[in-house]
Scaffold this motif. Structure first.
Motif, PDB file in Angstrom:
ATOM      1  N   UNK A   1      -2.878  -7.884  -3.500  1.00 46.24           N
ATOM      2  CA  UNK A   1      -3.024  -8.216  -1.452  1.00 46.24           C
ATOM      3  C   UNK A   1      -4.562  -8.543  -1.898  1.00 46.24           C
ATOM      4  N   UNK A   2      -5.476  -7.881  -3.083  1.00 46.50           N
ATOM      5  CA  UNK A   2      -6.750  -8.426  -2.835  1.00 46.50           C
ATOM      6  C   UNK A   2      -6.750  -9.507  -3.253  1.00 46.50           C
ATOM      7  N   UNK A   3      -6.251 -10.070  -4.096  1.00 48.77           N
ATOM      8  CA  UNK A   3      -6.524 -11.702  -4.704  1.00 48.77           C
ATOM      9  C   UNK A   3      -5.998 -12.512  -3.846  1.00 48.77           C
TER      10      UNK A   3
ATOM     11  N   UNK B   1      -5.478 -14.985   8.366  1.00 52.71           N
ATOM     12  CA  UNK B   1      -4.264 -13.762   7.096  1.00 52.71           C
ATOM     13  C   UNK B   1      -5.618 -13.012   5.748  1.00 52.71           C
ATOM     14  N   UNK B   2      -6.525 -13.529   6.569  1.00 52.74           N
ATOM     15  CA  UNK B   2      -7.716 -13.238   5.783  1.00 52.74           C
ATOM     16  C   UNK B   2      -8.175 -11.807   6.805  1.00 52.74           C
TER      17      UNK B   2
ATOM     18  N   UNK C   1      -2.746  -4.910   5.738  1.00 53.28           N
ATOM     19  CA  UNK C   1      -2.321  -4.003   4.734  1.00 53.28           C
ATOM     20  C   UNK C   1      -2.113  -3.674   3.449  1.00 53.28           C
ATOM     21  N   UNK C   2      -3.429  -3.727   3.426  1.00 49.24           N
ATOM     22  CA  UNK C   2      -4.370  -3.456   1.670  1.00 49.24           C
ATOM     23  C   UNK C   2      -3.560  -1.370   2.641  1.00 49.24           C
ATOM     24  N   UNK C   3      -4.371  -1.313   3.340  1.00 49.36           N
ATOM     25  CA  UNK C   3      -5.138  -0.027   4.017  1.00 49.36           C
ATOM     26  C   UNK C   3      -3.028   1.196   4.378  1.00 49.36           C
TER      27      UNK C   3
ATOM     28  N   UNK D   1       0.070   4.155   1.170  1.00 51.24           N
ATOM     29  CA  UNK D   1       1.095   4.825  -0.105  1.00 51.24           C
ATOM     30  C   UNK D   1       1.519   4.626  -1.407  1.00 51.24           C
ATOM     31  N   UNK D   2      -0.436   4.282  -1.778  1.00 46.72           N
ATOM     32  CA  UNK D   2      -0.359   4.607  -2.679  1.00 46.72           C
ATOM     33  C   UNK D   2      -1.201   6.076  -3.351  1.00 46.72           C
ATOM     34  N   UNK D   3      -2.169   7.087  -1.875  1.00 42.81           N
ATOM     35  CA  UNK D   3      -2.596   8.492  -2.692  1.00 42.81           C
ATOM     36  C   UNK D   3      -1.354   8.964  -2.181  1.00 42.81           C
TER      37      UNK D   3
END
Length: 433
Positions: A137-139, A196-197, A203-205, A210-212
């Motif tokens: 998503x960052x890319x 989208x930018x 979406x990353x947030x 979920x990652x945390x």
């Protein structure tokens, strides 16, 4: 997590809120009393740094969006207007532009730490996969943001990269036209990329949450790669880890500030400070520096592979270089996590790191002569590291003897001194992950 909460509201309002929506308890259990291995080093501070950079990018991006005009007639001028006429606009723009580079520096170091210490191994496979999704998503976010200033490299970078989708059989041209909003990079493209930018960072947030969450379920890894075995192996997240994270953030922010105030345009391409001109092609079209290793891999495939022509082969290699990261937990067959106890893996890992940097340099060079040969050899090692070296090393490598526990490793490192644990360590709840 399997640990009893130690949070105790001190006021009537606190108890009232805790009974109805225990958000303060969640924060306390996740970022105050949460037990972490007592041997974490500064390589483990990049998670906090990335969270800080994500927040900074979202804040500066929202303010910049208030002044940006997503129209090919006015986009370039609107960016210049931000720089010259908006109060502190120059600072906002430089924070956002250089923040993207700092974000990728931190994420590459974060990934490298994960590969070195085996942070992807069972039971942390899903944690690693969520991290790879964040990276994807960052890319996408960075690529679309690079188009928005509507400079020469913005326009031609978008033209070249979206053109590679046409190599995909059956659906390639449809995907390209969907992205472009037509048959060429134009106003519909800019509108799509701007929307989208703006959306993708949120979406990353969401995936970061979920990652945390996944991290707090399975627990933090550590430089030894050994799981927590007793209460003495852990300390409370606050103050022990938070102080270390804070110092890491301060050092990183000093580096960030140096680029913002002294080298604000150093990481950008000179051609992107000229308005887009569809009639004038730059001598060398290159993406932002953080995509250069994959750009080198894309251009390294100059030959047909059976029915797959070189163009499609390059696209498959480029996306395959990212896709292979998702399978790392199953490609590494060693039972030992940390490279600190794997001498051969450590050697191949550092060769891989040097090779990745070398690929980045090759991506900035013209696709001709010796550069093509070197790109092909570097691409070969990139894939061999994951697909050949990782699986085979787990079968043939003899690792060094592991310590009996995290505490034993810490005391051995300090020559047996410091047997007294940090205050509060014994009281930290045992982690069952």
């Amino acid at each position: 997590m399997g640990a009893h909460s130690t949070y105790s509201p001190k006021t009537g309002i606190g108890r009232w809120v805790d009974a109805r929506m225990p958000l303060p308890r969640l924060v306390h259990d996740s970022f105050v009393s949460f037990p972490v291995p007592r041997n974490l080093n500064y390589a483990y501070t990049f998670g906090g740094i990335l969270a800080l950079m994500l927040g900074a990018q979202i804040l500066t991006g929202v303010v910049l969006a208030m002044h940006y005009a997503a129209d090919t007639r006015f986009a370039f001028q609107s960016v210049e207007k931000v720089m010259r006429d908006v109060n502190s606009g120059w600072l906002l723009r430089y924070l956002h532009a250089n923040g993207a580079s700092m974000f990728f520096i931190a994420v590459y170091l974060h990934i490298a730490r994960g590969l070195y210490y085996g942070s992807y191994k069972q039971p942390r496979e899903l944690l690693w996969i969520l991290g790879c999704i964040i990276y994807l998503l960052m890319m996408a976010t960075g690529f679309m943001g690079y188009v928005l200033p509507w400079g020469q490299m913005s326009f031609w970078g978008a033209t070249v990269i979206t053109g590679f989708f046409t190599a995909i059989p059956l659906v390639g041209e449809w995907v390209q036209q969907l992205l472009l909003g037509g048959f060429a990079v134009d106003n519909p493209t800019l509108n799509r990329f701007f929307a989208l930018h703006y959306l993708l960072p949120f979406m990353i947030a969401g995936v970061v949450v979920l990652h945390i969450w996944a991290l707090h379920v399975v627990g933090q890894t550590n430089p030894t790669g050994i799981e927590v075995k007793s209460k003495t192996d852990t300390v409370a997240f606050t103050p022990y880890a938070t102080v270390k994270d804070a110092l890491g953030m301060i050092v990183f922010l000093i580096l960030f500030s140096y680029f913002v105030f002294y080298l604000p345009n150093y990481l950008g391409h000179p051609d992107n400070y000229t308005i887009a001109n569809p009639l004038k092609t730059p001598a060398h079209i290159v993406p932002e520096w953080y995509y250069l290793p994959f750009y080198a891999i894309l251009r390294a495939i100059t030959f047909n592979i059976g029915p797959i022509d070189s163009k499609l082969g390059g696209v498959l290699a480029m996306f395959g270089a990212i896709a292979v990261l998702f399978f790392v937990p199953w490609l590494d067959t060693s039972r030992v996590r940390s490279a600190a106890y794997r001498p051969w893996y450590k050697l191949f890992f550092w060769l891989f790191a040097i090779n990745a940097i070398f690929l980045g340099w090759l991506g900035s060079r013209p696709a001709e002569g010796a550069y093509v040969i070197m790109s092909q050899l570097s691409t070969l090692y990139y894939f061999a590291f994951f697909l050949v070296i990782m699986p085979l090393l787990g079968l043939f490598e003899t690792p060094r003897k592991l310590p009996g526990s995290i505490t034993e490793a810490v005391l051995a490192k300090h020559g047996g001194h410091g047997a007294a644990l940090p205050q509060g360590a014994a009281a930290a709840p045992e982690h069952k992950g």
